[in-house]
Design a protein around this motif. Structure first.
Motif: not given
Length: 315
Positions: A140-156, A165-175
Motif C-alpha cells: 500500500g505504501a509503495m502504491g501511495a509513493a507512486q501517486f505522490n510522485a505524480f503529484g496526485s491530491k485525491r485518490a480513490l 480481511l486483515p491483509f486488505l486492511d493493511a494494504r489500504t492503511n499502508g496507502f
C-alpha cells in the motif's frame, strides 16, 4: 520489521537445485484461498510445479472455488491435506482467526509448514518454518509513493470494507498513511469480488460523486479488469487521472502496454510457488531450516516502460 533473506541464503537454494538434492517419492501440498484459475495464482502454481519437477517432488495445489470469501472451504481443504500426511504443506493465511488453529494442527503433527502469500506475521503463532510472500502494508505504501510522485491530491482506493480481511486492511492503511493527499474508499463487499460489473459500478459511482479524484488505486488482482473498464467508461476524464494497482495479471499487462495503467506492483508470485518447495526439500532431506523467518518476494514497480521485459522473462 519484515526483512529479506540474505544473498547467501538465496545462493544456497540455487546450489541445492543445481546439485539435485531432491527427496524422491515425497509430496508437498499447497492450500490457498484462491482457485487455480485465478490469474495471480497461475504464476504461483507454475513456480510450484517447476520446483517439483526440478527437485523430483510430487506437488499438489488445492484452492477454493471462490476467491477470498470462503475461509471455511480453505480450512476443510487444509484438514484434508493434513489427513493425507504429506511431507510438507504450503498454506496461505489471509484469515488467521479462521485458519491458525488448523495450520498449527499440521505443524503439531510433525508436518513442516511454510506460509505463503499472506500470513507473514503468523509464523511463530502456527509453528511454521518460514513465510514466503510480501508485506501488504509495504504494498500500500509503495502504491501511495507512486501517486505522490505524480503529484496526485485525491485518490480513490478500490478495496474491501474495513475489517473484511486483515491483509486488505493493511494494504489500504499502508496507502492512506503514506499518501500525501486525501483518500476515499470504493468499498467492494467480499461477496462481489468475483463480480466485475459490480466492482465497475461502485468505482464509477465514486468517480461521478467526486470530480476532484485524480488517482485510482486497485487493492489487488480481483479489481484490475473492472477498474480498467471504469477507466474506459469515464471517457476523456480518464486522461487526467493516474491509475495504479497491486498485483500483476494479464489485464494489468495489457493495460500497461496500452499506457492506460501507470503502474502495477509485482509480487513476483512465481517465486512464491518455487521457494517454499526448496525450503521444504532442504528441511526434509538435510534438516536445514531457513535462517530467517521471512523471504520477501516483492513488490517491484512495473510501468509501461519496463513491462515488456517483465513479460518476456516471466514464467
Amino acid at each position: 520489521m519484515i526483512r529479506k533473506l540474505s544473498f547467501a541464503v538465496i545462493v544456497a537454494t540455487v546450489v541445492f537445485v543445481n546439485y539435485g538434492l531432491a527427496f524422491a517419492n515425497s509430496t508437498i501440498i499447497m492450500v490457498t484461498h484462491s482457485p487455480p484459475s485465478d490469474t495471480y495464482w497461475v504464476s504461483v502454481i507454475k513456480g510450484l510445479e517447476e520446483a517439483g519437477r526440478e527437485l523430483d517432488v510430487t506437488v499438489q495445489y488445492r484452492g477454493v472455488e471462490n476467491n477470498l470469501n470462503d475461509p471455511n472451504q480453505q480450512r476443510r481443504n487444509l484438514e484434508a491435506a493434513i489427513a493425507a500426511k504429506p511431507d510438507g504443506i504450503v498454506v496461505s493465511d489471509p484469515t488467521p482467526a479462521s485458519l491458525n488453529a488448523t495450520i498449527k494442527k499440521a505443524s503439531d503433527a510433525g508436518i513442516p509448514v511454510v506460509l505463503v502469500n499472506q500470513g507473514g506475521d503468523q509464523v511463530d503463532s502456527v509453528g511454521a518454518l518460514a513465510f514466503v510472500g510480501d508485506d501488504p502494508g509495504t504494498q500500500g505504501a509503495m502504491g501511495a509513493a507512486q501517486f505522490n510522485a505524480f503529484g496526485s491530491k485525491r485518490a480513490l482506493i478500490i478495496t474491501a470494507p474495513p475489517g473484511a480481511l486483515p491483509f486488505l486492511d493493511a494494504r489500504t492503511n499502508g496507502f492512506i498513511k503514506t499518501f500525501k493527499g486525501k483518500a476515499t474508499l470504493a468499498e467492494i463487499p467480499l461477496s462481489d469480488f468475483n463480480n466485475s460489473n459490480r466492482i465497475k459500478s461502485i468505482t464509477e459511482s465514486q468517480l461521478q460523486k467526486d470530480g476532484s479524484i485524480d488517482a485510482v488505486f486497485s487493492i489487488g488482482g480481483c479489481c484490475i479488469t473492472a477498474m480498467m473498464q471504469a477507466r474506459s467508461d469515464v471517457g476523456e476524464r480518464a486522461r487526467a487521472i493516474h491509475w495504479g494497482t497491486i498485483d500483476m495479471t494479464a489485464s494489468a499487462i495489457r493495460s500497461l502496454k496500452a499506457r492506460e495503467l501507470d503502474f502495477a506492483l509485482d509480487a513476483q508470485q512465481y517465486a512464491q510457488g518455487y521457494y517454499p518447495v526448496v525450503m521444504l526439500a532442504l528441511y526434509v532431506r538435510r534438516a536445514i531450516k531457513p535462517a530467517e523467518e521471512r523471504l520477501i518476494t516483492g513488490p517491484v514497480v512495473i510501468t509501461p516502460d519496463n513491462v515488456n521485459r517483465v513479460e518476456s522473462t516471466g514464467p
